[in-house]
Write a protein that holds these residues in place. Sequence first.
Motif, PDB file in Angstrom:
ATOM      1  N   PRO A 118       0.793  -1.229   0.000  1.00  0.00           N
ATOM      2  CA  PRO A 118       0.000   0.000   0.000  1.00  0.00           C
ATOM      3  C   PRO A 118       0.825   1.279   0.000  1.00  0.00           C
ATOM      4  CG  PRO A 118       0.071  -0.924   2.204  1.00  0.00           C
ATOM      5  CD  PRO A 118       0.766  -1.912   1.302  1.00  0.00           C
ATOM      6  N   PHE A 119       2.098   1.194   0.392  1.00  0.00           N
ATOM      7  CA  PHE A 119       2.886   2.408   0.560  1.00  0.00           C
ATOM      8  C   PHE A 119       3.827   2.639  -0.614  1.00  0.00           C
ATOM      9  CE2 PHE A 119       1.764   1.144   4.901  1.00  0.00           C
ATOM     10  CZ  PHE A 119       1.141   2.314   5.320  1.00  0.00           C
ATOM     11  N   GLY A 120       3.993   3.898  -0.957  1.00  0.00           N
ATOM     12  CA  GLY A 120       4.927   4.309  -1.998  1.00  0.00           C
ATOM     13  C   GLY A 120       5.445   5.696  -1.677  1.00  0.00           C
ATOM     14  N   GLY A 121       6.749   5.853  -1.729  1.00  0.00           N
ATOM     15  CA  GLY A 121       7.331   7.159  -1.427  1.00  0.00           C
ATOM     16  C   GLY A 121       7.116   7.609  -0.001  1.00  0.00           C
ATOM     17  N   GLY A 122       6.881   6.671   0.906  1.00  0.00           N
ATOM     18  CA  GLY A 122       6.662   7.022   2.305  1.00  0.00           C
ATOM     19  C   GLY A 122       5.254   7.463   2.634  1.00  0.00           C
ATOM     20  N   HIS A 123       4.326   7.260   1.702  1.00  0.00           N
ATOM     21  CA  HIS A 123       2.929   7.659   1.910  1.00  0.00           C
ATOM     22  C   HIS A 123       2.009   6.518   1.462  1.00  0.00           C
ATOM     23  CE1 HIS A 123       4.286  11.789   2.508  1.00  0.00           C
ATOM     24  NE2 HIS A 123       5.016  11.655   1.416  1.00  0.00           N
ATOM     25  N   ASP A 124       0.767   6.544   1.958  1.00  0.00           N
ATOM     26  CA  ASP A 124      -0.230   5.612   1.462  1.00  0.00           C
ATOM     27  C   ASP A 124      -0.516   5.959   0.006  1.00  0.00           C
ATOM     28  OD1 ASP A 124      -2.613   4.199   0.827  1.00  0.00           O
ATOM     29  OD2 ASP A 124      -3.113   4.080   2.946  1.00  0.00           O
ATOM     30  N   SER A 125      -0.284   5.004  -0.878  1.00  0.00           N
ATOM     31  CA  SER A 125      -0.385   5.257  -2.314  1.00  0.00           C
ATOM     32  C   SER A 125      -1.817   5.278  -2.821  1.00  0.00           C
ATOM     33  CB  SER A 125       0.393   4.180  -3.074  1.00  0.00           C
ATOM     34  OG  SER A 125      -0.259   2.919  -2.937  1.00  0.00           O
ATOM     35  N   GLY A 126      -2.762   4.805  -2.002  1.00  0.00           N
ATOM     36  CA  GLY A 126      -4.132   4.649  -2.478  1.00  0.00           C
ATOM     37  C   GLY A 126      -4.368   3.323  -3.177  1.00  0.00           C
ATOM     38  N   PHE A 127      -3.309   2.539  -3.336  1.00  0.00           N
ATOM     39  CA  PHE A 127      -3.409   1.215  -3.952  1.00  0.00           C
ATOM     40  C   PHE A 127      -3.145   0.145  -2.906  1.00  0.00           C
ATOM     41  CE2 PHE A 127      -2.776   3.801  -7.660  1.00  0.00           C
ATOM     42  CZ  PHE A 127      -3.439   3.131  -8.683  1.00  0.00           C
ATOM     43  N   ALA A 128      -3.810  -0.993  -3.059  1.00  0.00           N
ATOM     44  CA  ALA A 128      -3.476  -2.147  -2.233  1.00  0.00           C
ATOM     45  C   ALA A 128      -2.210  -2.814  -2.750  1.00  0.00           C
ATOM     46  CB  ALA A 128      -4.633  -3.147  -2.222  1.00  0.00           C
ATOM     47  N   SER A 129      -1.996  -2.755  -4.069  1.00  0.00           N
ATOM     48  CA  SER A 129      -0.785  -3.297  -4.687  1.00  0.00           C
ATOM     49  C   SER A 129      -0.133  -2.219  -5.531  1.00  0.00           C
ATOM     50  CB  SER A 129      -1.093  -4.525  -5.563  1.00  0.00           C
ATOM     51  OG  SER A 129       0.087  -4.971  -6.223  1.00  0.00           O
ATOM     52  N   ARG A 130       0.652  -1.380  -4.860  1.00  0.00           N
ATOM     53  CA  ARG A 130       1.417  -0.368  -5.584  1.00  0.00           C
ATOM     54  C   ARG A 130       2.457  -1.031  -6.485  1.00  0.00           C
ATOM     55  NH1 ARG A 130       1.306   4.633  -7.750  1.00  0.00           N
ATOM     56  NH2 ARG A 130       3.440   5.299  -8.170  1.00  0.00           N
TER      57      ARG A 130
END
Length: 378
Positions: free
Chosen positions: A173-185
């Motif tokens: 779920p995380f990308g760039g240190g933030h919640d990406s809004g995706f379950a599978s970033r």
Amino acid sequence: MEQSELNSWAEPLVRTVGVEEEFLLVDRHTRQPVPRASEVLAGAAPLLGDLVQSEFYSCVVETCTRPTVSLTDLSHQLVELRSHLAAAAREEDCLLLGSATPIIPPDRPIPVTQKDRYLRMAAHCRAVVDGVEGPTCGCHVHIGTYDKTEALALSGHLRPWLPALQALSANSPFGGGHDSGFASRRTVEFGRWPSAGPPPLLDRAGYEAALDDLISTGVVLDRRSLYWYARPSEHVPTLEIRVADVNADLHSTVLVAALARGLCAALLTDLRDSRPAPSVPDSRLRAAHRCAARAGVAGFLPDPLTGQLVPAHWLVERLLDRAVPGLAAAGDLPMVLSLLARHFRLGTGADRQRACYHRTGRLRDVVDATARLTTAAM
């Protein structure tokens, strides 16, 4: 098709299964990915030999089980591989992390592993290479044995079911240190590579021609750079299913592997009876995969077979129903029913990462909880 080919698909019903798992190495103090794969692999090699190897980015290591017909044996192998690799990581002041994307990003780009093929890949696909959000970790399930003709026929029948497996395994779920809004970033990041996506419907001749075209036009570097979600393996006689995120929870890995093998076994009856693979529009398949990446099993997906928007968990349950004959033949059905009920109760890996963050508000705590779960036995 020749009758001998049809007979080979009919028996044996219980095929082997093997799993490749990719893991991040994160610094024990900062919890950021660090390029220490070569040191960790050197420490693990005396015990694990060729069952561990490097990956494209130098913060990622991969384990490979040996093929087996037993889910119990598969579980034991996964536990042993993770345990030994985690011990080698500790010697290099690292944690072994079963997350498909970094939870805390590195403070500087992670370099590409210094191997000839990886360096050629980096030069060939320069725009895709991103050492901050680019490192991703998948779980690849190998079902065998199949030759390429068999594997291609089976991959065509698998296409409508792959979004459900993807939703079930979502753990990034995380990308760039933030919640990406995706379950599978990971699906989004890995999808930037050429050829990543659903497999086309091809016979053996069509596959060879398509692959030759992709290589000769420079779309992909070589035969091993074909990143369809299901494909014939180029190095072992298996069908390789590449749609899943790596999961910290070993139960989730075994569940995905068992469902994949059970589904393949059940679909062999369609091949034996000369039923054609479902003709599903690529645009609908890609939409289903995109929805699976965004919401995991908590959201809605377009049913690849009908186009109707349905709950993702309903597609997973339908996949289970379709796989029952294969699961029963292997003696896997009771375990899979238990694992799936547990999975629905606890949520996906992405759900659990987010729940930890909501409890504590600290990404470091998510890293620590994920690392502990990565080395927990079944």
